[in-house]
Design an enzyme around this catalytic site. Structure first.
Site, PDB file in Angstrom:
ATOM      1  N   HIS A  13      14.530  40.374  38.673  1.00 42.24           N
ATOM      2  CA  HIS A  13      13.521  41.421  38.467  1.00 42.24           C
ATOM      3  C   HIS A  13      13.991  42.702  39.157  1.00 42.24           C
ATOM      4  O   HIS A  13      13.698  42.942  40.328  1.00 42.24           O
ATOM      5  CB  HIS A  13      12.167  40.964  39.033  1.00 42.24           C
ATOM      6  CG  HIS A  13      11.018  41.859  38.656  1.00 42.24           C
ATOM      7  ND1 HIS A  13       9.862  41.387  38.073  1.00 42.24           N
ATOM      8  CD2 HIS A  13      10.849  43.197  38.775  1.00 42.24           C
ATOM      9  CE1 HIS A  13       9.031  42.397  37.852  1.00 42.24           C
ATOM     10  NE2 HIS A  13       9.601  43.507  38.280  1.00 42.24           N
ATOM     11  N   HIS A  15      14.340  46.846  38.139  1.00 40.61           N
ATOM     12  CA  HIS A  15      14.227  47.994  37.236  1.00 40.61           C
ATOM     13  C   HIS A  15      15.368  48.954  37.567  1.00 40.61           C
ATOM     14  O   HIS A  15      15.508  49.362  38.729  1.00 40.61           O
ATOM     15  CB  HIS A  15      12.894  48.713  37.447  1.00 40.61           C
ATOM     16  CG  HIS A  15      11.694  47.858  37.169  1.00 40.61           C
ATOM     17  ND1 HIS A  15      11.116  47.759  35.927  1.00 40.61           N
ATOM     18  CD2 HIS A  15      10.965  47.045  37.977  1.00 40.61           C
ATOM     19  CE1 HIS A  15      10.070  46.943  35.976  1.00 40.61           C
ATOM     20  NE2 HIS A  15       9.953  46.490  37.214  1.00 40.61           N
ATOM     21  N   ASN A  17      16.050  52.220  37.180  1.00 37.07           N
ATOM     22  CA  ASN A  17      15.810  53.490  37.881  1.00 37.07           C
ATOM     23  C   ASN A  17      15.079  53.326  39.208  1.00 37.07           C
ATOM     24  O   ASN A  17      15.057  54.256  40.012  1.00 37.07           O
ATOM     25  CB  ASN A  17      15.088  54.478  36.965  1.00 37.07           C
ATOM     26  CG  ASN A  17      16.033  55.042  35.924  1.00 37.07           C
ATOM     27  OD1 ASN A  17      17.004  55.709  36.257  1.00 37.07           O
ATOM     28  ND2 ASN A  17      15.799  54.718  34.663  1.00 37.07           N
ATOM     29  N   THR A  96      13.654  50.931  30.776  1.00 34.69           N
ATOM     30  CA  THR A  96      12.921  51.478  29.631  1.00 34.69           C
ATOM     31  C   THR A  96      13.796  52.512  28.939  1.00 34.69           C
ATOM     32  O   THR A  96      14.082  53.559  29.535  1.00 34.69           O
ATOM     33  CB  THR A  96      11.632  52.187  30.117  1.00 34.69           C
ATOM     34  OG1 THR A  96      11.100  51.476  31.242  1.00 34.69           O
ATOM     35  CG2 THR A  96      10.602  52.280  29.019  1.00 34.69           C
ATOM     36  N   PRO A  97      14.242  52.261  27.707  1.00 33.88           N
ATOM     37  CA  PRO A  97      15.055  53.265  27.023  1.00 33.88           C
ATOM     38  C   PRO A  97      14.243  54.544  26.829  1.00 33.88           C
ATOM     39  O   PRO A  97      13.085  54.485  26.415  1.00 33.88           O
ATOM     40  CB  PRO A  97      15.412  52.612  25.682  1.00 33.88           C
ATOM     41  CG  PRO A  97      14.493  51.454  25.519  1.00 33.88           C
ATOM     42  CD  PRO A  97      14.017  51.056  26.880  1.00 33.88           C
ATOM     43  N   ASP A 137       7.289  50.196  28.173  1.00 32.42           N
ATOM     44  CA  ASP A 137       6.330  50.814  29.084  1.00 32.42           C
ATOM     45  C   ASP A 137       4.963  50.713  28.414  1.00 32.42           C
ATOM     46  O   ASP A 137       4.731  51.301  27.354  1.00 32.42           O
ATOM     47  CB  ASP A 137       6.714  52.277  29.332  1.00 32.42           C
ATOM     48  CG  ASP A 137       5.838  52.921  30.396  1.00 32.42           C
ATOM     49  OD1 ASP A 137       4.666  52.497  30.561  1.00 32.42           O
ATOM     50  OD2 ASP A 137       6.304  53.859  31.054  1.00 32.42           O
ATOM     51  N   GLY A 170       5.371  49.101  33.527  1.00 33.04           N
ATOM     52  CA  GLY A 170       4.651  50.372  33.494  1.00 33.04           C
ATOM     53  C   GLY A 170       3.303  50.242  34.204  1.00 33.04           C
ATOM     54  O   GLY A 170       2.881  49.124  34.533  1.00 33.04           O
ATOM     55  N   GLU A 200      -0.875  42.468  38.214  1.00 30.34           N
ATOM     56  CA  GLU A 200      -0.397  43.208  39.398  1.00 30.34           C
ATOM     57  C   GLU A 200      -1.560  43.830  40.139  1.00 30.34           C
ATOM     58  O   GLU A 200      -1.467  44.136  41.315  1.00 30.34           O
ATOM     59  CB  GLU A 200       0.486  44.374  38.944  1.00 30.34           C
ATOM     60  CG  GLU A 200       1.926  44.074  38.792  1.00 30.34           C
ATOM     61  CD  GLU A 200       2.661  45.342  38.380  1.00 30.34           C
ATOM     62  OE1 GLU A 200       2.550  45.740  37.206  1.00 30.34           O
ATOM     63  OE2 GLU A 200       3.343  45.927  39.228  1.00 30.34           O
TER      64      GLU A 200
HETATM   65  P1  5GP Z   1      13.355  52.252  34.382  1.00 25.27           P
HETATM   66  O1  5GP Z   1      12.657  51.407  33.356  1.00 25.27           O
HETATM   67  O2  5GP Z   1      13.199  53.707  34.124  1.00 25.27           O
HETATM   68  O3  5GP Z   1      14.781  51.846  34.593  1.00 25.27           O
HETATM   69  O4  5GP Z   1      12.663  51.917  35.801  1.00 25.27           O
HETATM   70  C1  5GP Z   1      11.463  52.526  36.242  1.00 25.27           C
HETATM   71  C2  5GP Z   1      10.279  52.015  35.447  1.00 25.27           C
HETATM   72  O5  5GP Z   1      10.103  50.614  35.682  1.00 25.27           O
HETATM   73  C3  5GP Z   1       8.957  52.635  35.852  1.00 25.27           C
HETATM   74  O6  5GP Z   1       8.731  53.843  35.192  1.00 25.27           O
HETATM   75  C4  5GP Z   1       7.951  51.556  35.446  1.00 25.27           C
HETATM   76  O7  5GP Z   1       7.671  51.637  34.062  1.00 25.27           O
HETATM   77  C5  5GP Z   1       8.721  50.281  35.695  1.00 25.27           C
HETATM   78  N1  5GP Z   1       8.411  49.705  37.014  1.00 25.27           N
HETATM   79  C6  5GP Z   1       9.166  49.749  38.129  1.00 25.27           C
HETATM   80  N2  5GP Z   1       8.571  49.091  39.139  1.00 25.27           N
HETATM   81  C7  5GP Z   1       7.410  48.614  38.660  1.00 25.27           C
HETATM   82  C8  5GP Z   1       6.359  47.840  39.226  1.00 25.27           C
HETATM   83  O8  5GP Z   1       6.339  47.456  40.409  1.00 25.27           O
HETATM   84  N3  5GP Z   1       5.329  47.545  38.381  1.00 25.27           N
HETATM   85  C9  5GP Z   1       5.300  47.925  37.083  1.00 25.27           C
HETATM   86  N4  5GP Z   1       4.260  47.557  36.337  1.00 25.27           N
HETATM   87  N5  5GP Z   1       6.268  48.654  36.526  1.00 25.27           N
HETATM   88  C10 5GP Z   1       7.310  49.002  37.307  1.00 25.27           C
END
Ligand code: 5GP
Length: 340
Positions: A13, A15, A17, A96-97, A137, A170, A200
């Site tokens: 898990h 993400h 960014n 997220t693209p 998202d 998201g 969450e």
């Molecule tokens: P990306 O998808 O841009 O690589 O990473 C950032 C995105 O991951 C955020 O804009 C959000 O949509 C999602 N994200 C990151 N951490 C969390 C979290 O703890 N909870 C949720 N629901 N979404 C997250």
């Protein structure tokens, strides 16, 4: 502690960014000085906390810094190498693209660039197996979710097994899972694996109940599912019946204030039940952590022996989305490393 660094680990898990480290943020800031973004805006330091809403503001700042193919290539390469340096042997990255009209970035080129970074690290001999999950998202609604599923399906068929599935993430306070159900159902039917952020925040019980019927292949957080956290036995029964592993991120939940103290983390309830529970980072950059630290925190908070910690990292292998042959290879690696 060197034990945790050397412990072979699986990260499920993360993400993209949210995983960007300070040194990489510095490089991005020097590429875009006109944005006037400071370090304090992209990471939450030791002892600091933010509301979940403020955490989502942080992602917006990082997205401003990462808006070209070059940025994504650098960010993904750095993140992969950092996980490898921390002893992670298998990583499922999710992102997220995004389309950025002013730089020519498209959702397709976004995913292609992440895949390029994965292949580049592999060709350089970085000791980590990296896969990708395309993120939806939830804020963007039904139509975008459907498009994202199509995109993920195309990449699943053309990426030599690098794209394995979908993530639903998201802001949990925005949108409703029922609007995304058809897209998720379609994804499942075409063979994409599903990792869904569920419960969450406390208000999502009805949504979780609905989405658990898919059922998803893994759950992100699931903080409020357990009755001890305000959830219900019915929800726990569904998770147990389908044997759906949980991805648990201690620092993220405490810094994002959905869990008050480490000792209150729902890890304890699921781990005690013997339910598949995987320790993960979520956003190692934003929450200033790494996977070794998360394992160490879990061990010190819940009094786990070194044997129990080994078993925890080993059992995570069964929860990966890559095929059985990969699981067997990883298990061999764990046996080899334990012997040394
Ligand atoms: P990306 O998808 O841009 O690589 O990473 C950032 C995105 O991951 C955020 O804009 C959000 O949509 C999602 N994200 C990151 N951490 C969390 C979290 O703890 N909870 C949720 N629901 N979404 C997250």
């Amino acid at each position: 502690d060197v034990f945790y660094r050397e412990l072979p680990k699986v990260e499920l898990h993360a993400h993209l960014n949210g995983s960007v480290s300070c040194p990489t943020i510095e490089k991005l800031i020097s590429r875009k000085p006109h944005l006037n973004i400071g370090h304090g805006m992209t990471a939450i330091g030791k002892g600091q906390r933010r509301t979940l809403d403020e955490c989502f503001q942080v992602f917006k700042v990082i997205h401003q810094l990462v808006d070209t193919e070059e940025d994504i290539l650098m960010v993904a390469t750095d993140v992969i190498k950092e996980f490898a340096a921390d002893g992670v042997k298998y990583l499922e990255l999710r992102s997220t693209p995004r389309e950025e009209k002013h730089t020519g970035l498209t959702k397709k080129s976004y995913i292609e660039t992440v895949i390029k970074a994965i292949k580049q690290c592999k060709s350089e001999g970085v000791d980590i197996d990296v896969r990708f999950l395309v993120a939806i998202d939830r804020r963007n609604g039904t139509e975008v979710a459907m498009e994202t599923v199509k995109l993920a399906e195309d990449f699943m068929l053309s990426s030599d097994g690098l794209v394995l599935g979908l993530d639903l993430s998201g802001d949990p306070t925005v949108g409703h899972g029922k609007d995304l159900l058809p897209a998720l159902q379609k994804a499942k039917n075409c063979g994409l694996k599903l990792s869904l952020h569920l419960s969450e925040v406390p208000s999502q019980l009805e949504e979780s109940d609905l989405l658990l019927d898919l059922p998803p292949d893994r759950i992100g957080h699931g903080t409020f599912l357990h009755p001890a956290m305000g959830g219900s036995q019915g929800l726990v029964d569904k998770v147990v019946k389908h044997n759906i592993p949980l991805e648990l991120c201690l620092t993220s939940n405490v810094k994002g204030q959905t869990v008050a103290r480490y000792s209150d983390h729902h890890f304890k309830h699921w781990y005690q039940m013997g339910h598949p529970s995987v320790i993960c980072t979520d956003d190692k950059g934003v929450f200033s952590t790494d996977l070794s630290q998360e394992y160490q925190l879990a061990a010190s908070t819940f009094d786990l022996s070194r044997e129990a910690v080994w078993k925890l990292s080993h059992d995570a292998i069964d929860c990966i989305f890559a095929p059985d042959t990969v699981k067997q290879q990883l298990k061999q690696k764990w046996i080899y490393l334990q012997g040394n």
